[in-house]
Design a protein around this motif. Structure first.
Motif, PDB file in Angstrom:
ATOM      1  N   ARG A 153       6.799  73.119  61.209  1.00  0.00           N
ATOM      2  CA  ARG A 153       8.263  72.865  61.213  1.00  0.00           C
ATOM      3  C   ARG A 153       8.628  71.588  60.290  1.00  0.00           C
ATOM      4  N   ASN A 154       9.937  72.046  59.522  1.00  0.00           N
ATOM      5  CA  ASN A 154      10.303  71.128  58.730  1.00  0.00           C
ATOM      6  C   ASN A 154      11.564  70.309  58.919  1.00  0.00           C
ATOM      7  N   LEU A 155      11.271  69.062  58.960  1.00  0.00           N
ATOM      8  CA  LEU A 155      12.379  67.974  59.257  1.00  0.00           C
ATOM      9  C   LEU A 155      12.586  67.204  58.212  1.00  0.00           C
ATOM     10  N   PHE A 156      11.715  67.600  57.061  1.00  0.00           N
ATOM     11  CA  PHE A 156      11.955  66.623  55.883  1.00  0.00           C
ATOM     12  C   PHE A 156      11.905  67.370  54.542  1.00  0.00           C
ATOM     13  N   PRO A 157      12.728  68.328  54.258  1.00  0.00           N
ATOM     14  CA  PRO A 157      12.663  69.243  53.317  1.00  0.00           C
ATOM     15  C   PRO A 157      12.880  68.598  51.989  1.00  0.00           C
ATOM     16  N   LEU A 158      12.575  69.283  51.003  1.00  0.00           N
ATOM     17  CA  LEU A 158      12.976  69.192  49.373  1.00  0.00           C
ATOM     18  C   LEU A 158      14.462  69.711  49.312  1.00  0.00           C
ATOM     19  N   HIS A 159      15.230  69.171  48.552  1.00  0.00           N
ATOM     20  CA  HIS A 159      16.381  69.410  48.330  1.00  0.00           C
ATOM     21  C   HIS A 159      16.739  69.637  46.700  1.00  0.00           C
ATOM     22  N   ALA A 160      17.745  70.361  46.432  1.00  0.00           N
ATOM     23  CA  ALA A 160      17.947  70.685  45.143  1.00  0.00           C
ATOM     24  C   ALA A 160      18.417  69.422  44.298  1.00  0.00           C
ATOM     25  N   GLY A 161      17.809  69.358  43.149  1.00  0.00           N
ATOM     26  CA  GLY A 161      18.106  68.155  42.475  1.00  0.00           C
ATOM     27  C   GLY A 161      17.292  68.026  41.056  1.00  0.00           C
ATOM     28  N   GLU A 162      18.072  67.274  40.134  1.00  0.00           N
ATOM     29  CA  GLU A 162      17.534  67.453  38.772  1.00  0.00           C
ATOM     30  C   GLU A 162      16.276  66.510  38.839  1.00  0.00           C
ATOM     31  N   THR A 163      16.275  65.243  39.655  1.00  0.00           N
ATOM     32  CA  THR A 163      15.026  64.507  39.458  1.00  0.00           C
ATOM     33  C   THR A 163      14.670  64.185  41.083  1.00  0.00           C
ATOM     34  N   LEU A 192       6.320  70.404  43.773  1.00  0.00           N
ATOM     35  CA  LEU A 192       7.250  70.260  42.677  1.00  0.00           C
ATOM     36  C   LEU A 192       6.326  70.470  41.356  1.00  0.00           C
ATOM     37  N   GLU A 193       5.041  70.125  41.388  1.00  0.00           N
ATOM     38  CA  GLU A 193       4.281  70.387  40.170  1.00  0.00           C
ATOM     39  C   GLU A 193       4.143  71.799  39.886  1.00  0.00           C
ATOM     40  N   CYS A 194       3.965  72.648  40.908  1.00  0.00           N
ATOM     41  CA  CYS A 194       3.762  73.990  40.857  1.00  0.00           C
ATOM     42  C   CYS A 194       4.955  74.654  40.370  1.00  0.00           C
ATOM     43  N   ASP A 195       6.173  74.182  40.605  1.00  0.00           N
ATOM     44  CA  ASP A 195       7.354  74.500  40.319  1.00  0.00           C
ATOM     45  C   ASP A 195       7.765  74.225  38.871  1.00  0.00           C
ATOM     46  N   GLY A 196       7.090  73.229  38.378  1.00  0.00           N
ATOM     47  CA  GLY A 196       7.692  72.429  37.191  1.00  0.00           C
ATOM     48  C   GLY A 196       8.698  71.718  37.086  1.00  0.00           C
ATOM     49  N   ARG A 197       9.005  71.164  38.285  1.00  0.00           N
ATOM     50  CA  ARG A 197      10.254  70.360  38.327  1.00  0.00           C
ATOM     51  C   ARG A 197       9.903  68.901  38.548  1.00  0.00           C
ATOM     52  N   PRO A 198      10.682  68.058  37.673  1.00  0.00           N
ATOM     53  CA  PRO A 198      10.239  66.655  37.366  1.00  0.00           C
ATOM     54  C   PRO A 198      10.562  65.717  38.613  1.00  0.00           C
ATOM     55  N   PHE A 199       9.598  64.895  38.976  1.00  0.00           N
ATOM     56  CA  PHE A 199       9.473  64.015  39.921  1.00  0.00           C
ATOM     57  C   PHE A 199       8.776  62.599  39.476  1.00  0.00           C
ATOM     58  N   VAL A 200       9.177  61.712  40.301  1.00  0.00           N
ATOM     59  CA  VAL A 200       8.566  60.245  40.176  1.00  0.00           C
ATOM     60  C   VAL A 200       8.191  59.958  41.479  1.00  0.00           C
ATOM     61  N   PRO A 220      19.816  54.778  39.697  1.00  0.00           N
ATOM     62  CA  PRO A 220      20.002  56.222  40.075  1.00  0.00           C
ATOM     63  C   PRO A 220      19.815  57.005  39.071  1.00  0.00           C
ATOM     64  N   PRO A 221      18.784  58.309  39.012  1.00  0.00           N
ATOM     65  CA  PRO A 221      19.069  59.233  37.946  1.00  0.00           C
ATOM     66  C   PRO A 221      19.972  60.125  38.358  1.00  0.00           C
ATOM     67  N   PRO A 222      20.627  60.742  37.174  1.00  0.00           N
ATOM     68  CA  PRO A 222      21.757  61.831  37.649  1.00  0.00           C
ATOM     69  C   PRO A 222      21.218  62.861  38.440  1.00  0.00           C
ATOM     70  N   GLY A 223      21.691  63.210  39.434  1.00  0.00           N
ATOM     71  CA  GLY A 223      21.456  64.351  40.213  1.00  0.00           C
ATOM     72  C   GLY A 223      19.963  64.022  40.938  1.00  0.00           C
ATOM     73  N   GLY A 224      19.846  63.010  41.297  1.00  0.00           N
ATOM     74  CA  GLY A 224      18.399  62.599  41.832  1.00  0.00           C
ATOM     75  C   GLY A 224      18.459  62.889  43.303  1.00  0.00           C
ATOM     76  N   GLN A 225      17.275  63.066  43.876  1.00  0.00           N
ATOM     77  CA  GLN A 225      17.179  62.999  45.329  1.00  0.00           C
ATOM     78  C   GLN A 225      15.937  61.962  45.873  1.00  0.00           C
ATOM     79  N   LEU A 226      16.427  61.100  46.812  1.00  0.00           N
ATOM     80  CA  LEU A 226      15.275  60.252  47.154  1.00  0.00           C
ATOM     81  C   LEU A 226      14.909  60.430  48.504  1.00  0.00           C
ATOM     82  N   TYR A 227      13.330  60.559  48.601  1.00  0.00           N
ATOM     83  CA  TYR A 227      12.855  60.834  49.847  1.00  0.00           C
ATOM     84  C   TYR A 227      11.802  59.418  50.250  1.00  0.00           C
TER      85      TYR A 227
END
Length: 317
Positions: free
Chosen positions: A96-106, A126-134, A182-189
């Protein structure tokens, strides 16, 4: 709830005081999951506990869990870290996922201690999808970091920063650059102890993050509030049958329903998993969980810990 049988095929320490478990299906295939998901683990001693999946979502041959051996254990972590061994069979729920990833540039992942577990699955996804993250991780010392070897190998699409209080990088003083700028279009977890998430969540808002872009998971920091002095009895009306059930001041709604022979889907019993969420048709709940958002609390409540501000609640049961 349909449970799947799995077998522990490996146990190993992952950072001081943490135990990793590799679970493989006893028969059939494991169900797919998205980064941030958790499973309910039904332990042989009768306890049910929720643990985030740390493995990469595209790997379907196993789930990787990691459990901190809590000094103030309620029985779960102590049993996992001391009694479970290779070859032990367990029953687990579907993810079950109560903490999912969301669309975002970073994607900015910030965790402390064992809170790295769901963030590692996010990093792998994110690595598998080639999406940037920190990824920022806080611990007291290097030897306490879970999955240190994996983090040190690095990622092609993400940057990893490890911060240690013993070296002067305490989360009480240090602020990740991505939170202060904050990076443009960022999502924070955020994942870690409640005080940790509270601090960084407030800092993010102060530095211009939108509230909708800040996501948190309580993995054991905030539990359901216990019965409090001044709690009063109330009634619960079951809409499907018209049955009226009294909930005493020292009993939860779930306990009262179970004692009355009403089936209730329970899991954590601490207000952190959402398994017992039900629709409220009439009445005013008093929410004491740490899983439902403010939007989700409109018209819904958890039965394991929440109570009523009105004399009667009508539930869609």
């Amino acid at each position: 709830m349909v449970l799947q049988h799995v077998t522990i095929t490996e146990t190993r320490p992952e950072g001081l005081g943490n135990q990793a478990l590799r679970l493989e299906p006893t028969g059939g295939e494991l169900q797919p999951f998205e980064a941030g998901a958790h499973v309910d683990v039904h332990l042989p001693n009768g306890l049910v506990r929720q643990y985030s999946i740390a493995s990469a979502p595209h790997r379907r041959d196993h789930y990787l869990l990691c459990v901190k051996h809590e000094a103030q254990s309620r029985g779960g972590s102590q049993y996992v870290c001391e009694a479970l061994q290779v070859g032990t069979e367990l029953r687990i729920s579907a993810p079950r996922n109560l903490f999912p990833l969301h669309a975002g540039e970073t994607q900015v992942l910030v965790g402390a201690g064992i809170g790295l577990t769901p963030l590692l699955a996010m990093a792998e996804s994110l690595e598998c999808d080639g999406r940037p993250f920190v990824l920022h991780h806080y611990s007291r010392a290097r030897e306490q970091v879970p999955f240190l070897e994996r983090l040190l190998r690095g990622f092609s699409h993400g940057r990893v920063y490890l911060h240690h209080s013993r070296d002067g990088a305490s989360p009480r003083q240090h602020i990740p650059r991505e939170i202060s700028a904050p990076p443009p279009g960022g999502q924070l977890y955020l994942c870690g102890p409640e005080a940790f998430m509270q601090r960084f969540g407030e800092l993010a808002l102060e530095h211009g993050w939108a509230a909708a872009s800040v996501h948190r998971e309580a993995f054991g920091g905030t539990l359901a509030e216990p019965p409090a002095e001044g709690d009063e009895a109330f009634e619960v009306l079951l809409a499907s049958s018209g049955r009226l059930i009294r909930v005493e001041a020292d009993r939860s709604i779930a306990a009262a329903l179970l004692e009355a022979g009403v089936d209730v889907p329970l899991s954590c019993e601490m207000g952190i998993c959402g398994a017992c969420t039900v629709e409220v048709l009439e009445g005013t709940p008093e929410h004491r969980d740490s899983v439902l958002s403010e939007q989700e609390r409109t018209g819904h409540m958890t039965l394991c810990c929440s109570r009523s501000r009105s004399a009667r609640l009508t539930l869609n049961l």
